[in-house]
Scaffold this motif. Structure first.
Motif, PDB file in Angstrom:
ATOM      1  N   MET A   1       0.823  -1.191   0.000  1.00 30.14           N
ATOM      2  CA  MET A   1       0.000   0.000   0.000  1.00 30.14           C
ATOM      3  C   MET A   1       0.867   1.255   0.000  1.00 30.14           C
ATOM      4  O   MET A   1       0.598   2.182  -0.747  1.00 30.14           O
ATOM      5  N   TYR A   2       1.872   1.252   0.824  1.00 29.10           N
ATOM      6  CA  TYR A   2       2.757   2.404   0.934  1.00 29.10           C
ATOM      7  C   TYR A   2       3.425   2.717  -0.408  1.00 29.10           C
ATOM      8  O   TYR A   2       3.469   3.867  -0.831  1.00 29.10           O
ATOM      9  N   GLU A   3       3.895   1.675  -1.089  1.00 26.17           N
ATOM     10  CA  GLU A   3       4.559   1.864  -2.382  1.00 26.17           C
ATOM     11  C   GLU A   3       3.589   2.414  -3.424  1.00 26.17           C
ATOM     12  O   GLU A   3       3.947   3.254  -4.243  1.00 26.17           O
ATOM     13  N   HIS A   4       2.365   1.942  -3.398  1.00 29.04           N
ATOM     14  CA  HIS A   4       1.364   2.448  -4.340  1.00 29.04           C
ATOM     15  C   HIS A   4       1.043   3.913  -4.056  1.00 29.04           C
ATOM     16  O   HIS A   4       0.863   4.714  -4.962  1.00 29.04           O
ATOM     17  N   LYS A   5       0.958   4.247  -2.789  1.00 32.81           N
ATOM     18  CA  LYS A   5       0.639   5.626  -2.404  1.00 32.81           C
ATOM     19  C   LYS A   5       1.735   6.595  -2.855  1.00 32.81           C
ATOM     20  O   LYS A   5       1.451   7.701  -3.298  1.00 32.81           O
ATOM     21  N   LEU A   6       2.987   6.167  -2.758  1.00 32.69           N
ATOM     22  CA  LEU A   6       4.096   7.013  -3.200  1.00 32.69           C
ATOM     23  C   LEU A   6       4.100   7.212  -4.711  1.00 32.69           C
ATOM     24  O   LEU A   6       4.494   8.265  -5.200  1.00 32.69           O
ATOM     25  N   ALA A   7       3.690   6.188  -5.431  1.00 31.47           N
ATOM     26  CA  ALA A   7       3.632   6.211  -6.898  1.00 31.47           C
ATOM     27  C   ALA A   7       4.967   6.629  -7.511  1.00 31.47           C
ATOM     28  O   ALA A   7       5.018   7.420  -8.437  1.00 31.47           O
TER      29      ALA A   7
ATOM     30  N   ASN B   1       5.896   3.739 -14.340  1.00 27.44           N
ATOM     31  CA  ASN B   1       5.196   2.778 -15.196  1.00 27.44           C
ATOM     32  C   ASN B   1       4.052   2.084 -14.470  1.00 27.44           C
ATOM     33  O   ASN B   1       3.362   1.268 -15.065  1.00 27.44           O
ATOM     34  N   SER B   2       3.851   2.382 -13.210  1.00 28.03           N
ATOM     35  CA  SER B   2       2.821   1.693 -12.442  1.00 28.03           C
ATOM     36  C   SER B   2       1.422   2.143 -12.855  1.00 28.03           C
ATOM     37  O   SER B   2       1.197   3.270 -13.298  1.00 28.03           O
ATOM     38  N   PHE B   3       0.479   1.244 -12.687  1.00 29.13           N
ATOM     39  CA  PHE B   3      -0.917   1.519 -13.004  1.00 29.13           C
ATOM     40  C   PHE B   3      -1.442   2.681 -12.172  1.00 29.13           C
ATOM     41  O   PHE B   3      -2.136   3.569 -12.681  1.00 29.13           O
ATOM     42  N   THR B   4      -1.112   2.701 -10.876  1.00 28.72           N
ATOM     43  CA  THR B   4      -1.607   3.757  -9.988  1.00 28.72           C
ATOM     44  C   THR B   4      -1.060   5.132 -10.377  1.00 28.72           C
ATOM     45  O   THR B   4      -1.769   6.127 -10.291  1.00 28.72           O
ATOM     46  N   LYS B   5       0.166   5.190 -10.817  1.00 26.61           N
ATOM     47  CA  LYS B   5       0.764   6.468 -11.238  1.00 26.61           C
ATOM     48  C   LYS B   5       0.176   6.924 -12.580  1.00 26.61           C
ATOM     49  O   LYS B   5      -0.207   8.081 -12.749  1.00 26.61           O
ATOM     50  N   ARG B   6       0.079   5.998 -13.503  1.00 25.51           N
ATOM     51  CA  ARG B   6      -0.406   6.327 -14.840  1.00 25.51           C
ATOM     52  C   ARG B   6      -1.824   6.893 -14.821  1.00 25.51           C
ATOM     53  O   ARG B   6      -2.155   7.821 -15.548  1.00 25.51           O
ATOM     54  N   TYR B   7      -2.681   6.333 -13.978  1.00 25.00           N
ATOM     55  CA  TYR B   7      -4.083   6.761 -13.934  1.00 25.00           C
ATOM     56  C   TYR B   7      -4.403   7.634 -12.726  1.00 25.00           C
ATOM     57  O   TYR B   7      -5.565   7.898 -12.440  1.00 25.00           O
ATOM     58  N   ASN B   8      -3.366   8.059 -12.009  1.00 23.73           N
ATOM     59  CA  ASN B   8      -3.514   8.952 -10.868  1.00 23.73           C
ATOM     60  C   ASN B   8      -4.539   8.435  -9.848  1.00 23.73           C
ATOM     61  O   ASN B   8      -5.417   9.163  -9.395  1.00 23.73           O
TER      62      ASN B   8
END
Length: 63
Positions: A1-7, A11-18
């Motif tokens: 979760m922490y890694e996703h939150k940092l974005a 190339n991550s899905f969470t970063k790409r789609y904010n």
């Protein structure tokens, strides 16, 4: 979760789609179980997925 939150991974899905809000998750004992479940979820149509997640979201917020 922490890694996703940092974005941090561009190339991550969470970063790409904010994406910044988790509405549903499941825990598994192994990556193999998680992959099987992900394939089950992805094989369903959009309406089935929406109904499934809406039901679980309501259930989780009322307990």
């Amino acid at each position: 979760m922490y890694e996703h939150k940092l974005a941090e991974n561009t190339n991550s899905f969470t970063k790409r789609y904010n994406l910044n809000k988790l509405v549903y998750y499941e825990a598994f004992h192994s990556i193999e179980e998680a992959i099987i479940r992900e394939k089950q979820i992805k094989s369903g149509n959009r309406l089935k997925k929406s109904v499934y997640y809406s039901f679980h979201l309501v259930r989780c917020t009322h307990h």
